[in-house]
Design a protein around this motif. Sequence first.
Motif, mmCIF file in Angstrom:
data_model
loop_
_atom_site.group_PDB
_atom_site.id
_atom_site.type_symbol
_atom_site.label_atom_id
_atom_site.label_comp_id
_atom_site.label_asym_id
_atom_site.label_seq_id
_atom_site.Cartn_x
_atom_site.Cartn_y
_atom_site.Cartn_z
ATOM 1 N N PHE A 128 18.092 52.669 49.531
ATOM 2 C CA PHE A 128 17.714 53.572 50.432
ATOM 3 C C PHE A 128 16.314 54.186 50.271
ATOM 4 C CE2 PHE A 128 17.584 58.257 51.982
ATOM 5 C CZ PHE A 128 18.077 57.917 53.222
ATOM 6 N N ILE A 157 16.674 50.735 54.778
ATOM 7 C CA ILE A 157 17.287 50.600 53.813
ATOM 8 C C ILE A 157 16.991 49.050 53.573
ATOM 9 C CG2 ILE A 157 19.877 50.069 53.373
ATOM 10 C CD1 ILE A 157 20.340 52.578 55.223
ATOM 11 N N ASP A 215 21.764 53.529 48.528
ATOM 12 C CA ASP A 215 22.435 54.221 49.763
ATOM 13 C C ASP A 215 23.734 54.506 49.683
ATOM 14 O OD1 ASP A 215 22.302 54.977 52.377
ATOM 15 O OD2 ASP A 215 22.779 53.063 53.191
#
Lengths: 89, 451
Positions: free
Chosen positions: A42, A37, A11
């Motif tokens: 992600f 997430i 992420d």
Amino acid sequence: MRAIITVIGKDTVGILAKVSSKCAQYNANVIEVTQSILQDLFCMIMLVDLSKLNEPFAELADAMTQLGKEENLSIHTMHEDIFNCMHHI
Amino acid sequence: MINAYDILETIRMIQDECLDIRTITMGISLLDCIDSDIDKACEKVYNKITTCAKDLVSVGEGIEKELGIPIINKRISVTPIAIVSAACKCSPVKFAIAMDKAAKAVGVNLIGGYSALVQKGFSAGDMELINSIPEALACTERVCSSVNVGSTKTGINLDACKLMGKIVRECAEKTVDKACFGAAKLVVFCNAVEDNPFMAGAFHGVGEPDCMINVGVSGPGVVRAALAKYPDADITEIANIIKKTSYKITRVGQLVGQLASKRLGVPFGIVDLSLAPTPAVGDSVAHILEEIGLEQCGTHGTTATLALLNDAVKKGGVMACSKIGGLSGAFIPVSEDAGMIDAAKSGVLCIEKLEAMTAVCSVGLDMIVVPGDTQADTIAAIIADEAAIGMVNSKTTAVRIIPAIGKEVGEELDWGGLFGCGPVMPLKTASASKFINRGGQIPAPMQSLKN
């Protein structure tokens, strides 16, 4: 024709923006987005309409793969039919 | 929208578990290319193949890109050349050269159909074709050959078995400089199928339409990964998991076949729902059997686990697709399967066990390297044994063995790529020459009298 773009990776700020602006560049209309997430991984799944695409599908797919390489993400652009056929009777 | 879990599952199957479409094979009839002048006939063959298949590779690559699934091979099968060449009354090697040239022109990696069907005897053209196989396979790169020597309906042509024992050896001898690769492009069948998309045994049967698309799926890695999630499942559950996985794999095959058929303007034939391994890590049928619970493929229990796998693959696939055909089942080519190679090297997997396995799976003794001093009659006897299993069980069996000329047990042949590498496996040394040299026809079994 509709395609599903999946983005998986670490992420960072601005992933959604980068992928969706790439879609806009090719005139691919984003219909739906889900993202989650898990820890710091992600995962985004995007359904896009390609009926008004301004370049061939293959170029969009290549551009997304390239974006993935640059951002250290795994990005796959696949026709929705492969998912429909595999998971629906 | 489609469930996120399903989407990620599909991507994982393709990225991590080697799910792919193994082949799109275009079947092309060459019956309208027959001519008594061999040069004219070859020109017609070249023109027909390059016309029908001119877009095969580009269409395949387009579908690959769109669906995001690799289509490993684009191939062509043609009418058995013995039928096409019969009127020429001379050696049909020129046809192999024309096929090879056409395959290169359209960009396919293999072309099958340098074949003869002699299960009940030799007709015009058959003997010339069979005798020309070693030369044809040595002087071409992409041509594959097959000969059908038996069937449940007709019995086994023992003269053809004897002849093919000699031809297999000659194919290896003529290609010693290429690791005896000629023999790897030759399959001897019993109950050969007319719509098989897989090489080296593909040919386009005379009952098939003028041109059609057949698809071969794969996915041993996906099946193994699915089973790995259920380490404590009982064997009935294992069968169910395989069925479900096979369903998903086959659906993709059907989708690819339909797309290819539409874009090429050619009828869609069948999906061959086979688990075809490659030497790549995670793409092994042997590893599925090991996941079910064998320490190593080839040990006791291998036949039972393979029978279950083969049956479950068919049951799952048959609902997923409107038209099933080809060989449809699990393949067990030794050199093309990382788990089989290990098992053969360690001595756990021997040729007798492989023979038993062929009674319950879709093909036969496939890609097995045997000692270079193996006599032609011994190879003929192996062919006869295998054909007998096919004949009695009303199933396809095949022999694709490669005599490693100049090598013995402990050495290996390495071709690289999809063909992999195979250790030389020991054979029995006692002779079967008297049996083979009796010649004649093994009569069809009772199973043939179904009418």
